[in-house]
Design a protein around this motif. Structure first.
Motif, PDB file in Angstrom:
ATOM      1  N   VAL A   1       1.024  -1.265  -0.524  1.00 38.47           N
ATOM      2  CA  VAL A   1       0.178   0.255   0.128  1.00 38.47           C
ATOM      3  C   VAL A   1       1.015   1.418   0.044  1.00 38.47           C
ATOM      4  N   LYS A   2       1.882   1.142   0.469  1.00 39.45           N
ATOM      5  CA  LYS A   2       2.887   2.567   0.532  1.00 39.45           C
ATOM      6  C   LYS A   2       3.522   2.895  -0.515  1.00 39.45           C
ATOM      7  N   LEU A   3       3.906   1.572  -0.614  1.00 42.56           N
ATOM      8  CA  LEU A   3       4.527   1.520  -1.977  1.00 42.56           C
ATOM      9  C   LEU A   3       3.866   2.271  -3.282  1.00 42.56           C
ATOM     10  N   LEU A   4       2.076   1.718  -3.595  1.00 40.87           N
ATOM     11  CA  LEU A   4       1.659   2.539  -4.274  1.00 40.87           C
ATOM     12  C   LEU A   4       0.482   4.027  -4.156  1.00 40.87           C
ATOM     13  N   GLU A   5       1.061   4.210  -2.968  1.00 45.07           N
ATOM     14  CA  GLU A   5       0.528   5.447  -2.736  1.00 45.07           C
ATOM     15  C   GLU A   5       1.990   7.090  -3.193  1.00 45.07           C
ATOM     16  N   LYS A   6       2.929   5.827  -3.829  1.00 48.41           N
ATOM     17  CA  LYS A   6       4.168   6.985  -3.174  1.00 48.41           C
ATOM     18  C   LYS A   6       3.975   7.390  -5.630  1.00 48.41           C
ATOM     19  N   TYR A   7       2.917   6.735  -6.112  1.00 47.73           N
ATOM     20  CA  TYR A   7       3.231   6.584  -7.516  1.00 47.73           C
ATOM     21  C   TYR A   7       1.244   7.305  -7.969  1.00 47.73           C
ATOM     22  N   ASP A   8       1.310   8.016  -9.100  1.00 51.41           N
ATOM     23  CA  ASP A   8       0.183   8.434  -9.204  1.00 51.41           C
ATOM     24  C   ASP A   8      -0.452   7.226 -10.614  1.00 51.41           C
ATOM     25  N   MET A   9      -0.940   7.304  -9.713  1.00 51.73           N
ATOM     26  CA  MET A   9      -2.427   5.932 -10.910  1.00 51.73           C
ATOM     27  C   MET A   9      -2.448   6.170 -12.209  1.00 51.73           C
ATOM     28  N   HIS A  10      -2.147   5.334 -13.427  1.00 51.75           N
ATOM     29  CA  HIS A  10      -2.806   5.767 -14.706  1.00 51.75           C
ATOM     30  C   HIS A  10      -3.340   4.248 -15.286  1.00 51.75           C
ATOM     31  N   SER A  11      -4.508   4.261 -14.847  1.00 56.28           N
ATOM     32  CA  SER A  11      -5.017   3.182 -14.572  1.00 56.28           C
ATOM     33  C   SER A  11      -4.944   2.198 -16.919  1.00 56.28           C
TER      34      SER A  11
END
Length: 347
Positions: free
Chosen positions: A209-219
């Motif tokens: 979860v902490k990793l995902l929070e560090k990046y902007d998601m472009h699905s």
């Protein structure tokens, strides 16, 4: 003339040897590619560096940017396109009677080849994942063609579910909604890169979860998705993006289920797959979240799809996977054949 022929032969030898050294990891990887059955179902052990750290530092804002990176980094200029199809899926986590964590997943889409890919990158975790080479435009009847085989060198960047050496599992499922396109000052990732990053870099659900929070998601594919992530200790979360804001939904029981509708309160029940969700939830509830790996596979079989959409496309379960997170083992059935279960280990 003899000297000219000798020097030409020597030059050719240098080119062959030099090319072999330059492409030794790629050639070694392709040499590990093995056909398991006529689904077609393959396995591959990826050798070499697919440069995830470089990709994460640079960031990708869409599927084409990932394809461009793969073209330059992995395929030495050979162009590739990446297209994620409609994914109707089911995932859940459970525990065995011995208290060991498991993670289960059905991948539902139209007819597709299936490939199990092992990766062992430097300074990252070893993992096993299941990919659909169809995301690269490879059709089932093309898997043996030389160009298709070369394209599979992009396989580390198209995982749809997997398990790493720390016992962490993750999978992606499609939702019905606007494309996730976060715009801050963070580097960008797309849907499949997120799974690759989690498997390579996280040993627990919290770390993922902490990793995902560090990046902007472009699905990917102008769609939106949610992820289920579960670790060896049995901690599971669903990660969704609502109005481009990341939401983390912890399990309120010893197990958690996801299909293709939102679980966040703001959009709860929007989407499809409620019938498959009910099948899994009811059986998990009846067993209090305690299932043998075979019992998990039985639920996947009960929830599997084989339908035709209004546009005529077939939406069918391409693979059913049960990950034993303590044993670091994948049990997988392909093409609706639940009488034949294949087994793979992370190492």
């Amino acid at each position: 003339m003899k000297k000219i022929l000798m020097w030409c032969g020597l030059l050719l030898l240098i080119l062959v040897v030099g090319g072999g050294l330059l492409l030794r990891n790629e050639l070694t990887t392709l040499a590990t590619m093995k056909k398991i059955n006529n689904k077609p179902f393959y396995e591959m052990n990826y050798r070499g560096d697919y440069a995830l750290d470089k990709l994460l530092k640079k960031g990708v804002n869409n599927d084409q940017e990932l394809a461009d990176f793969a073209t330059g980094q992995l395929l030495h200029g050979l162009p590739v396109k990446i297209k994620v199809p409609n994914l109707g899926c089911t995932t859940f986590n459970a525990k065995t009677p011995e208290g060991k964590a498991t993670f289960a997943r059905n991948l539902d889409l139209d007819d597709a080849p299936v490939m199990v890919v092992r990766t062992k990158p430097k300074n990252a975790y070893e993992s096993i994942s299941v990919v659909d080479p169809g995301l690269l435009g490879i059709k089932s009847n093309e898997m043996n063609q030389p160009m298709a085989r070369l394209m599979t060198l992009v396989a580390p960047y198209i995982p749809l579910d997997g398990l790493n050496e720390k016992g962490l599992s993750a999978a992606v499922l499609e939702l019905d909604g606007p494309t996730t396109n976060q715009q801050t000052d963070k580097p960008g990732i797309n849907t499949s890169v997120a799974i690759r990053m989690i498997l390579d870099k996280a040993k627990t659900t919290d770390e993922a979860v902490k990793l995902l929070e560090k990046y902007d998601m472009h699905s990917s594919a102008k769609a939106t998705y949610h992820f289920q992530i579960a670790d060896r200790q049995g901690k599971s979360v669903i990660v969704e993006y609502i109005n481009n804001k990341m939401q983390v939904l912890p399990a309120d029981k010893s197990y958690q289920v996801a299909t293709n509708f939102y679980l966040s309160p703001d959009k709860y029940n929007q989407g499809s797959g409620q019938d498959r969700y009910a099948i899994a939830s009811q059986q998990l509830e009846a067993k209090k979240g305690i299932l043998t790996p075979q019992a998990s596979m039985n639920i996947l079989q009960a929830a599997h799809l084989d339908t035709k959409e209004p546009n005529g496309k077939v939406l069918a379960t391409q693979w059913s996977a049960v990950y034993e997170q303590d044993k670091l083992r994948l049990n997988i059935a392909v093409g609706h054949n639940y009488k034949q279960i294949y087994h793979f280990n992370v190492h």
